[in-house]
Design an enzyme around this catalytic site. Sequence first.
Site, PDB file in Angstrom:
ATOM      1  N   CYS A 254      53.348   5.486   3.768  1.00  0.00           N
ATOM      2  CA  CYS A 254      54.170   6.588   3.259  1.00  0.00           C
ATOM      3  C   CYS A 254      53.844   7.870   4.025  1.00  0.00           C
ATOM      4  O   CYS A 254      52.760   8.004   4.606  1.00  0.00           O
ATOM      5  CB  CYS A 254      53.885   6.771   1.771  1.00  0.00           C
ATOM      6  SG  CYS A 254      54.678   8.194   1.008  1.00  0.00           S
TER       7      CYS A 254
ATOM      8  N   THR B 254      53.040  10.562   2.696  1.00  0.00           N
ATOM      9  CA  THR B 254      51.853  11.118   2.054  1.00  0.00           C
ATOM     10  C   THR B 254      50.582  10.516   2.642  1.00  0.00           C
ATOM     11  O   THR B 254      49.582  11.212   2.833  1.00  0.00           O
ATOM     12  CB  THR B 254      51.900  10.873   0.535  1.00  0.00           C
ATOM     13  OG1 THR B 254      53.088  11.453   0.005  1.00  0.00           O
ATOM     14  CG2 THR B 254      50.695  11.499  -0.153  1.00  0.00           C
TER      15      THR B 254
ATOM     16  N   HIS C  73      49.897  12.349   5.737  1.00  0.00           N
ATOM     17  CA  HIS C  73      49.291  13.663   5.442  1.00  0.00           C
ATOM     18  C   HIS C  73      47.800  13.510   5.154  1.00  0.00           C
ATOM     19  O   HIS C  73      46.983  14.321   5.602  1.00  0.00           O
ATOM     20  CB  HIS C  73      49.991  14.318   4.246  1.00  0.00           C
ATOM     21  CG  HIS C  73      51.351  14.854   4.547  1.00  0.00           C
ATOM     22  ND1 HIS C  73      51.616  15.677   5.618  1.00  0.00           N
ATOM     23  CD2 HIS C  73      52.547  14.686   3.906  1.00  0.00           C
ATOM     24  CE1 HIS C  73      52.891  15.999   5.633  1.00  0.00           C
ATOM     25  NE2 HIS C  73      53.482  15.400   4.614  1.00  0.00           N
TER      26      HIS C  73
ATOM     27  N   GLU D  73      52.590   1.791  -1.488  1.00  0.00           N
ATOM     28  CA  GLU D  73      53.894   1.121  -1.402  1.00  0.00           C
ATOM     29  C   GLU D  73      53.676  -0.384  -1.328  1.00  0.00           C
ATOM     30  O   GLU D  73      53.943  -1.021  -0.309  1.00  0.00           O
ATOM     31  CB  GLU D  73      54.665   1.606  -0.168  1.00  0.00           C
ATOM     32  CG  GLU D  73      55.032   3.072  -0.203  1.00  0.00           C
ATOM     33  CD  GLU D  73      55.846   3.503   1.004  1.00  0.00           C
ATOM     34  OE1 GLU D  73      56.259   4.671   1.034  1.00  0.00           O
ATOM     35  OE2 GLU D  73      56.074   2.677   1.918  1.00  0.00           O
TER      36      GLU D  73
END
Length: 339
Positions: free
Chosen positions: A37, A39, A42, A61
């Site tokens: 993802c 995120t 990040h 996920e």
Amino acid sequence: MKAAFYQEKGKFTLGDSPVHSPGKGEVRLSVQYCGVCGTDVHIFHGVMDKRVGPPQVIGHEASAIVAEVGEGVSDIKVGDEVAVRPLRFGADHPFDKGHKHVGKNLKFIGIDSAGAFQQNWVVPAYTLHKLPEGLSLKHGAFIEPLSVACHDVKIGRVKQGENTLVIGGGPIGTLIAYVLKDKGANVIISEVNEKRISMLRELGFTVVNPIEQDLKTAISDLTEEKMIDCAFEVSGSKPGVEAMTEVVNVRGRIVMVAIHGGGPREVDLFKFFWSEIELLGARLYEEEDYDEALHIAASGAVPFEKLITKVGGLGQIQEIFDEIDQNPAGMKYLIDINQ
């Protein structure tokens, strides 16, 4: 059992994933696939270390096979193939008005606690959704991001025949486009990456490159001057925020999907006054969004295989994340947890 641990900015290491028996109301999973993802990226960039508390297993996920069930679990059995809704609900808070999925005491599994980049994973049983018959475990890893898209479209109250715009044709933007298509909406995507544009057009979408064309003019032509009933800002960019108020019509809706975490953005508030525009925030998903995502996935409406850029084994996780940083045109990268 193996696990991949995020250690610090730009670094994963492999370690052990101990087999813990599930407690009351919990299930132990044999994780099969986990998507990467935005995120997760990040986190890999080191911007969430205070929240994640490395070393930590991340990833959310996930598709998995149920390996063991704890006391009190009756609706899930060993061998079930499932997707995970990685939300751990905390105590009710009056601020939340019953919306636990964005509640003050919510904890996100895979960020605030250990995630799915491991072969052995214990989660609350209520987080599990059985995969429909015929959907592969590989494609089951798309259910979480597809649920995000379903939630975004639900927040936007999109109706059949409406003109919609997705600003940003990355993984989530593309899934939003498919959900909009499933709703019977007219879909336009704004995207600047030429490789993604080519791919999206091959998938049958109408795409405008706002670098090469004036977006407002192009949309006016495409909609016979009706403009956009609902726009989705998924790019996370300043130009995306500027564009969203330029393209919606009277009482049009704008759904803020992207995380604009870098500080305040300038927004043309006059447009909201002048045309009675709505700005709607959308975050995560609710149980009903998973139900819809599973229904759409089972229908075959989303060509998941065409959206996969690469599948790598758990032992390749470092190079997968390095490659994502170097490939802005990439769509969905999957980790095969048992490879």
